[in-house]
Design a protein around this motif. Structure first.
Motif, PDB file in Angstrom:
ATOM      1  N   GLY A   1       0.784  -1.236   0.000  1.00  0.00           N
ATOM      2  CA  GLY A   1       0.000   0.000   0.000  1.00  0.00           C
ATOM      3  C   GLY A   1       0.812   1.280   0.000  1.00  0.00           C
ATOM      4  O   GLY A   1       0.354   2.325  -0.474  1.00  0.00           O
ATOM      5  N   GLY A   2       1.980   1.226   0.578  1.00  0.00           N
ATOM      6  CA  GLY A   2       2.885   2.376   0.496  1.00  0.00           C
ATOM      7  C   GLY A   2       2.533   3.538   1.408  1.00  0.00           C
ATOM      8  O   GLY A   2       2.937   4.674   1.129  1.00  0.00           O
ATOM      9  N   SER A   3       1.821   3.264   2.524  1.00  0.00           N
ATOM     10  CA  SER A   3       1.456   4.406   3.379  1.00  0.00           C
ATOM     11  C   SER A   3       2.696   5.003   4.048  1.00  0.00           C
ATOM     12  O   SER A   3       2.761   6.226   4.251  1.00  0.00           O
ATOM     13  CB  SER A   3       0.415   3.996   4.423  1.00  0.00           C
ATOM     14  N   ASN A   4       3.683   4.183   4.387  1.00  0.00           N
ATOM     15  CA  ASN A   4       4.923   4.740   4.957  1.00  0.00           C
ATOM     16  C   ASN A   4       5.652   5.586   3.918  1.00  0.00           C
ATOM     17  O   ASN A   4       6.142   6.674   4.230  1.00  0.00           O
ATOM     18  CB  ASN A   4       5.834   3.629   5.475  1.00  0.00           C
TER      19      ASN A   4
ATOM     20  N   PRO B   1       7.050  -3.596  12.231  1.00  0.00           N
ATOM     21  CA  PRO B   1       5.908  -3.314  13.103  1.00  0.00           C
ATOM     22  C   PRO B   1       5.931  -4.083  14.425  1.00  0.00           C
ATOM     23  O   PRO B   1       4.969  -4.766  14.775  1.00  0.00           O
ATOM     24  CB  PRO B   1       4.708  -3.695  12.235  1.00  0.00           C
TER      25      PRO B   1
ATOM     26  N   GLU C   1       4.245   4.593  12.937  1.00  0.00           N
ATOM     27  CA  GLU C   1       5.277   4.373  11.915  1.00  0.00           C
ATOM     28  C   GLU C   1       5.429   5.628  11.060  1.00  0.00           C
ATOM     29  O   GLU C   1       6.544   6.042  10.725  1.00  0.00           O
ATOM     30  CB  GLU C   1       4.903   3.176  11.024  1.00  0.00           C
TER      31      GLU C   1
HETATM   32  C1  GAR Z   1       4.058  -1.602   7.720  1.00  0.00           C
HETATM   33  O1  GAR Z   1       3.334  -1.873   8.883  1.00  0.00           O
HETATM   34  C2  GAR Z   1       5.515  -2.032   7.887  1.00  0.00           C
HETATM   35  O2  GAR Z   1       5.997  -1.830   9.176  1.00  0.00           O
HETATM   36  C3  GAR Z   1       5.412  -3.495   7.575  1.00  0.00           C
HETATM   37  O3  GAR Z   1       4.519  -3.572   6.489  1.00  0.00           O
HETATM   38  C4  GAR Z   1       3.591  -2.486   6.557  1.00  0.00           C
HETATM   39  C5  GAR Z   1       3.624  -1.759   5.245  1.00  0.00           C
HETATM   40  O4  GAR Z   1       2.647  -0.778   5.166  1.00  0.00           O
HETATM   41  N1  GAR Z   1       6.681  -4.042   7.259  1.00  0.00           N
HETATM   42  C6  GAR Z   1       7.042  -5.288   7.566  1.00  0.00           C
HETATM   43  O5  GAR Z   1       6.305  -6.076   8.115  1.00  0.00           O
HETATM   44  C7  GAR Z   1       8.464  -5.639   7.155  1.00  0.00           C
HETATM   45  N2  GAR Z   1       8.861  -6.832   7.804  1.00  0.00           N
HETATM   46  P1  GAR Z   1       2.705   0.345   4.039  1.00  0.00           P
HETATM   47  O6  GAR Z   1       2.916  -0.369   2.707  1.00  0.00           O
HETATM   48  O7  GAR Z   1       1.353   0.984   4.109  1.00  0.00           O
HETATM   49  O8  GAR Z   1       3.821   1.274   4.372  1.00  0.00           O
END
Ligand code: GAR
Length: 206
Positions: A11-14, A114, A178
């Motif tokens: 999704g790429g929210s980070n 996470p 995050e």
């Molecule tokens: C986040 O919660 C990140 O911490 C986790 O995946 C999600 C991605 O969300 N990463 C891991 O579990 C890596 N081991 P995002 O695509 O919305 O950023």
């Protein structure tokens, strides 16, 4: 310019939070830092559209097109290196990287995980925290080393685990944190800053 390359799988929210913060805080103008590219190992990653909406160049290196992990990582490294990155940021990048890749970008490779590392490396972190009866959970920004989810910790944020929490409700609260700590840790890392403790601050102002 110091280039950041962000690797995503979903999704790429980070990634979007980092891009938003970089824009709001004018990282380019104030620090010469820009997000040069967002690279995904999945062509259907939702974050690719979010990056394009922000005018960030995107690329896909589809892991399914490579016979081995090493071959995929070599192609990925080439795609990343093309942007001459000062920092490579894993933001929900769900592939285990080979030691070769990690070594190539050693010291300029960050990840967000996470959980409150060293607790709960790997997957299903929120359910595992609930099952273990943890009263707090959270997230960690760390430098990437060859071992999965191990490596010097740069930032952490803590959230309470509520009695009514499910993995989904806990994940949502952790994700909000995050989005706060990752941009902060990235900027501090690129500027070579380290946290200042209260005694040092007082000594500095004395
Ligand atoms: C986040 O919660 C990140 O911490 C986790 O995946 C999600 C991605 O969300 N990463 C891991 O579990 C890596 N081991 P995002 O695509 O919305 O950023």
């Amino acid at each position: 310019m110091k280039n950041i390359v962000i690797l995503i799988s979903g999704g790429g929210s980070n990634m979007a939070a980092i891009a938003r913060t970089a824009e709001q805080q004018d990282w380019a103008g104030r620090h010469g830092i820009r997000i040069a590219a967002v690279v995904s190992n999945r062509p259907d990653a939702g974050g690719l559209a979010l990056a394009r909406e922000r005018g960030i160049p995107t690329a896909v290196v589809d892991h399914r097109a490579y016979p081995t992990r090493e071959a995929f990582d070599a192609a990925l490294a080439e795609g990343v290196e093309a942007h001459d990155p000062a920092l490579v940021v894993l933001a929900g990048f769900m592939r285990i990287l080979t030691p070769g890749f990690v070594e190539r970008f050693a010291g300029r490779l960050l990840n967000i995980h996470p959980s409150l590392l060293p607790a709960f490396p790997g997957l299903d972190t929120h359910q595992r925290a609930i099952d273990a009866g943890c009263k707090v959970a959270g997230c960690t920004v760390h430098e990437v080393t060859a071992e999965l989810d191990v490596g010097p910790i740069l930032e952490q944020a803590v959230v309470a685990v509520l009695p009514c929490d499910t993995a989904e409700t806990l994940a949502a609260r952790v994700l909000t944190q995050e989005h706060e700590i990752y941009p902060r840790a990235i900027l501090a890392h690129l500027l070579g800053r380290r946290p200042v403790c209260d005694q040092e601050r007082q000594a500095g102002s004395a």
